[in-house]
Design a protein around this motif. Structure first.
Motif, PDB file in Angstrom:
ATOM      1  N   ALA A   1       0.816  -1.210   0.000  1.00  0.00           N
ATOM      2  CA  ALA A   1       0.000   0.000   0.000  1.00  0.00           C
ATOM      3  C   ALA A   1       0.855   1.267   0.000  1.00  0.00           C
ATOM      4  O   ALA A   1       0.389   2.330  -0.404  1.00  0.00           O
ATOM      5  CB  ALA A   1      -0.923   0.005   1.213  1.00  0.00           C
ATOM      6  N   ALA A   2       2.092   1.150   0.433  1.00  0.00           N
ATOM      7  CA  ALA A   2       2.968   2.324   0.488  1.00  0.00           C
ATOM      8  C   ALA A   2       3.537   2.689  -0.883  1.00  0.00           C
ATOM      9  O   ALA A   2       3.999   3.819  -1.072  1.00  0.00           O
ATOM     10  CB  ALA A   2       4.112   2.073   1.466  1.00  0.00           C
ATOM     11  N   LYS A   3       3.484   1.769  -1.833  1.00  0.00           N
ATOM     12  CA  LYS A   3       4.035   2.046  -3.167  1.00  0.00           C
ATOM     13  C   LYS A   3       3.084   2.975  -3.931  1.00  0.00           C
ATOM     14  O   LYS A   3       1.881   2.760  -3.949  1.00  0.00           O
ATOM     15  CB  LYS A   3       4.217   0.750  -3.948  1.00  0.00           C
ATOM     16  CG  LYS A   3       5.271  -0.152  -3.356  1.00  0.00           C
ATOM     17  CD  LYS A   3       5.440  -1.396  -4.178  1.00  0.00           C
ATOM     18  CE  LYS A   3       6.493  -2.297  -3.568  1.00  0.00           C
ATOM     19  NZ  LYS A   3       6.636  -3.534  -4.341  1.00  0.00           N
ATOM     20  N   PRO A   4       3.622   4.013  -4.568  1.00  0.00           N
ATOM     21  CA  PRO A   4       2.779   4.991  -5.267  1.00  0.00           C
ATOM     22  C   PRO A   4       1.902   4.394  -6.369  1.00  0.00           C
ATOM     23  O   PRO A   4       0.737   4.780  -6.510  1.00  0.00           O
ATOM     24  CB  PRO A   4       3.778   5.986  -5.861  1.00  0.00           C
ATOM     25  CG  PRO A   4       5.012   5.823  -5.064  1.00  0.00           C
ATOM     26  CD  PRO A   4       5.025   4.399  -4.595  1.00  0.00           C
ATOM     27  N   GLU A   5       2.430   3.439  -7.136  1.00  0.00           N
ATOM     28  CA  GLU A   5       1.625   2.885  -8.229  1.00  0.00           C
ATOM     29  C   GLU A   5       0.448   2.073  -7.684  1.00  0.00           C
ATOM     30  O   GLU A   5      -0.645   2.115  -8.245  1.00  0.00           O
ATOM     31  CB  GLU A   5       2.470   2.037  -9.183  1.00  0.00           C
ATOM     32  CG  GLU A   5       3.149   0.825  -8.568  1.00  0.00           C
ATOM     33  CD  GLU A   5       4.515   1.082  -7.974  1.00  0.00           C
ATOM     34  OE1 GLU A   5       5.168   0.102  -7.595  1.00  0.00           O
ATOM     35  OE2 GLU A   5       4.937   2.245  -7.885  1.00  0.00           O
ATOM     36  N   LYS A  55      -3.681   2.843  -8.119  1.00  0.00           N
ATOM     37  CA  LYS A  55      -4.645   1.826  -8.527  1.00  0.00           C
ATOM     38  C   LYS A  55      -5.789   1.728  -7.524  1.00  0.00           C
ATOM     39  O   LYS A  55      -6.953   1.614  -7.911  1.00  0.00           O
ATOM     40  CB  LYS A  55      -3.964   0.457  -8.646  1.00  0.00           C
ATOM     41  CG  LYS A  55      -3.048   0.308  -9.821  1.00  0.00           C
ATOM     42  CD  LYS A  55      -2.418  -1.076  -9.791  1.00  0.00           C
ATOM     43  CE  LYS A  55      -1.308  -1.219 -10.795  1.00  0.00           C
ATOM     44  NZ  LYS A  55      -0.660  -2.533 -10.689  1.00  0.00           N
ATOM     45  N   LEU A  56      -5.453   1.766  -6.244  1.00  0.00           N
ATOM     46  CA  LEU A  56      -6.467   1.673  -5.204  1.00  0.00           C
ATOM     47  C   LEU A  56      -7.395   2.877  -5.227  1.00  0.00           C
ATOM     48  O   LEU A  56      -8.611   2.740  -5.105  1.00  0.00           O
ATOM     49  CB  LEU A  56      -5.802   1.540  -3.833  1.00  0.00           C
ATOM     50  CG  LEU A  56      -6.725   1.397  -2.643  1.00  0.00           C
ATOM     51  CD1 LEU A  56      -7.588   0.157  -2.784  1.00  0.00           C
ATOM     52  CD2 LEU A  56      -5.934   1.332  -1.359  1.00  0.00           C
ATOM     53  N   THR A  57      -6.843   4.060  -5.443  1.00  0.00           N
ATOM     54  CA  THR A  57      -7.652   5.269  -5.506  1.00  0.00           C
ATOM     55  C   THR A  57      -8.628   5.217  -6.674  1.00  0.00           C
ATOM     56  O   THR A  57      -9.808   5.552  -6.529  1.00  0.00           O
ATOM     57  CB  THR A  57      -6.751   6.512  -5.634  1.00  0.00           C
ATOM     58  OG1 THR A  57      -5.836   6.528  -4.536  1.00  0.00           O
ATOM     59  CG2 THR A  57      -7.556   7.792  -5.625  1.00  0.00           C
ATOM     60  N   SER A  58      -8.158   4.767  -7.830  1.00  0.00           N
ATOM     61  CA  SER A  58      -9.044   4.686  -8.992  1.00  0.00           C
ATOM     62  C   SER A  58     -10.105   3.611  -8.800  1.00  0.00           C
ATOM     63  O   SER A  58     -11.256   3.788  -9.203  1.00  0.00           O
ATOM     64  CB  SER A  58      -8.249   4.435 -10.265  1.00  0.00           C
ATOM     65  OG  SER A  58      -7.658   3.167 -10.248  1.00  0.00           O
ATOM     66  N   LEU A  59      -9.745   2.511  -8.158  1.00  0.00           N
ATOM     67  CA  LEU A  59     -10.729   1.462  -7.888  1.00  0.00           C
ATOM     68  C   LEU A  59     -11.805   1.956  -6.923  1.00  0.00           C
ATOM     69  O   LEU A  59     -12.996   1.719  -7.128  1.00  0.00           O
ATOM     70  CB  LEU A  59     -10.036   0.223  -7.307  1.00  0.00           C
ATOM     71  CG  LEU A  59     -10.945  -0.926  -6.911  1.00  0.00           C
ATOM     72  CD1 LEU A  59     -11.656  -1.491  -8.137  1.00  0.00           C
ATOM     73  CD2 LEU A  59     -10.152  -2.015  -6.225  1.00  0.00           C
TER      74      LEU A  59
END
Length: 51
Positions: free
Chosen positions: A28-32, A36-40
């Motif tokens: 979860a700390a990785k920016p990519e 992805k989580l934000t868009s989901l």
């Protein structure tokens, strides 16, 4: 019969559960992955762009 919450609590208190939680925090700390989580989340809540 044990509830789902009690099963999750016992899993997270075990050594295997702690390893899984640490792995999830690192991912979860990785920016990519965060992007992805934000868009989901936006897609699920209906606030994202529709295709």
């Amino acid at each position: 019969m044990a509830s789902l919450a009690s099963k999750l609590t016992s899993l997270l208190q075990s050594p295997q559960g702690r390893r899984l939680a640490d792995k999830a925090k690192a991912a979860a700390a990785k920016p990519e992955n965060r992007e992805k989580l934000t868009s989901l989340m936006a897609k699920i809540s209906g606030k994202g762009p529709r295709r």
